[in-house]
Design a protein around this motif. Sequence first.
Motif, short mmCIF file in Angstrom:
data_model
loop_
_atom_site.label_atom_id
_atom_site.label_comp_id
_atom_site.label_asym_id
_atom_site.label_seq_id
_atom_site.Cartn_x
_atom_site.Cartn_y
_atom_site.Cartn_z
N GLY A 129 16.02 -6.47 -7.73
CA GLY A 129 16.09 -5.30 -6.84
C GLY A 129 16.46 -5.68 -5.42
N SER A 130 16.45 -4.68 -4.52
CA SER A 130 16.76 -5.00 -3.12
C SER A 130 15.49 -5.47 -2.41
CB SER A 130 17.40 -3.83 -2.39
OG SER A 130 17.00 -2.63 -2.91
N ASP A 131 15.69 -6.32 -1.44
CA ASP A 131 14.59 -6.96 -0.70
C ASP A 131 13.66 -5.90 -0.10
OD1 ASP A 131 12.95 -8.35 1.00
OD2 ASP A 131 14.57 -9.37 2.08
N VAL A 132 12.39 -5.95 -0.46
CA VAL A 132 11.42 -4.97 0.03
C VAL A 132 11.39 -4.94 1.56
CG1 VAL A 132 9.43 -6.56 -0.01
CG2 VAL A 132 9.06 -4.10 -0.32
N ARG A 133 11.65 -6.08 2.18
CA ARG A 133 11.58 -6.15 3.65
C ARG A 133 12.75 -5.46 4.32
NH1 ARG A 133 8.48 -11.87 4.79
NH2 ARG A 133 6.68 -11.24 3.58
N GLY A 134 13.78 -5.15 3.52
CA GLY A 134 14.90 -4.41 4.07
C GLY A 134 14.76 -2.91 3.84
N GLN A 181 1.28 -5.63 -2.52
CA GLN A 181 0.09 -5.12 -1.82
C GLN A 181 0.02 -5.71 -0.41
OE1 GLN A 181 -1.49 -2.61 -2.64
NE2 GLN A 181 -2.81 -2.76 -4.43
N ASN A 182 0.36 -7.00 -0.29
CA ASN A 182 0.34 -7.64 1.02
C ASN A 182 1.37 -7.00 1.95
OD1 ASN A 182 1.74 -10.20 2.67
ND2 ASN A 182 -0.47 -10.04 2.81
N GLU A 183 2.56 -6.73 1.42
CA GLU A 183 3.60 -6.08 2.22
C GLU A 183 3.12 -4.69 2.68
OE1 GLU A 183 6.45 -7.23 3.32
OE2 GLU A 183 7.20 -5.33 4.13
N LEU A 184 2.50 -3.95 1.77
CA LEU A 184 2.02 -2.61 2.12
C LEU A 184 0.86 -2.68 3.12
CD1 LEU A 184 2.14 -1.03 -1.47
CD2 LEU A 184 3.75 -0.63 0.41
N ASP A 185 -0.01 -3.67 2.96
CA ASP A 185 -1.11 -3.86 3.91
C ASP A 185 -0.57 -4.16 5.30
OD1 ASP A 185 -3.01 -3.54 1.90
OD2 ASP A 185 -3.36 -5.69 1.64
N GLY A 190 0.42 -2.14 10.82
CA GLY A 190 1.36 -2.23 11.93
C GLY A 190 1.83 -3.64 12.23
N TRP A 191 1.74 -4.55 11.27
CA TRP A 191 2.16 -5.94 11.50
C TRP A 191 3.66 -6.10 11.44
CZ3 TRP A 191 -1.14 -10.57 9.46
CH2 TRP A 191 -2.43 -10.47 9.97
N SER A 192 4.34 -5.16 10.78
CA SER A 192 5.80 -5.33 10.70
C SER A 192 6.45 -3.96 10.70
CB SER A 192 6.18 -6.08 9.42
OG SER A 192 5.65 -5.43 8.31
#
Length: 192
Positions: A129-134, A181-185, A190-192
Amino acid sequence: MRTFAVVGHLAPTGDGFPLDDLPGSAGRMDILCRCVQAALSLSHGIRRDAEIHLLLLGPPSPPKDVLIRGETVRSLSPDERSTAALVRKALALPVGESFRESSPGILVRRGGLAGLLAGGGFAVLSEDGSDVRGERDLPAGFILSDHRDFTAEEETLLGGLPRISVGPRVLQADHAVTVLQNELDRREAGWS
Ligand SMILES: C[S@@+](CC[C@H](N)C(=O)[O-])C[C@H]1O[C@@H](n2cnc3c(N)ncnc32)[C@H](O)[C@@H]1O
């Protein structure tokens, strides 16, 4: 609410499976139980804003959907065996198309991927899939497979959904849930 759904291609749909052989004769129920832990467990707590569907496709009466809701679940210990025991208790209930509760926060119904997708709001978690951070906006629901690839029939059902990757390596399903879950947390805090 964060919703996860894991397709268990071999996982039993009856209550006859042994708790002592979750990776073997219990159809990789160990993977599904680790996904439950990754979706719902915190150190000394439960994620009350998360839930997970286990979409079970093994014998004797597929498909079944076991839903574990963080909001109301009790007695969820952080180990595979006791989690599997809760799932087994749910599978002992006779079911129809509506959810029935077997113990607090643990529900079961007859149904699989097609029924779940009808509600909308899902993406596929997939290494290609596409990069979650994008992705600026993410849906509230994420679908994973167990140790097997999605079947051609499942891929057809999933065809119109966004596909999100949490990284360049193929992970175990529960690890993919943990990373997401870490990305969503991080986003929520507000960390990213
Ligand atoms: C062990 S993998 C499935 C088997 C894999 N398709 C294979 O045959 O190599 C388990 C599941 O974890 C999820 N997954 C694994 N790596 C991922 C990644 N990098 N990003 C997002 N999801 C991933 C997918 O839902 C995948 O179906």
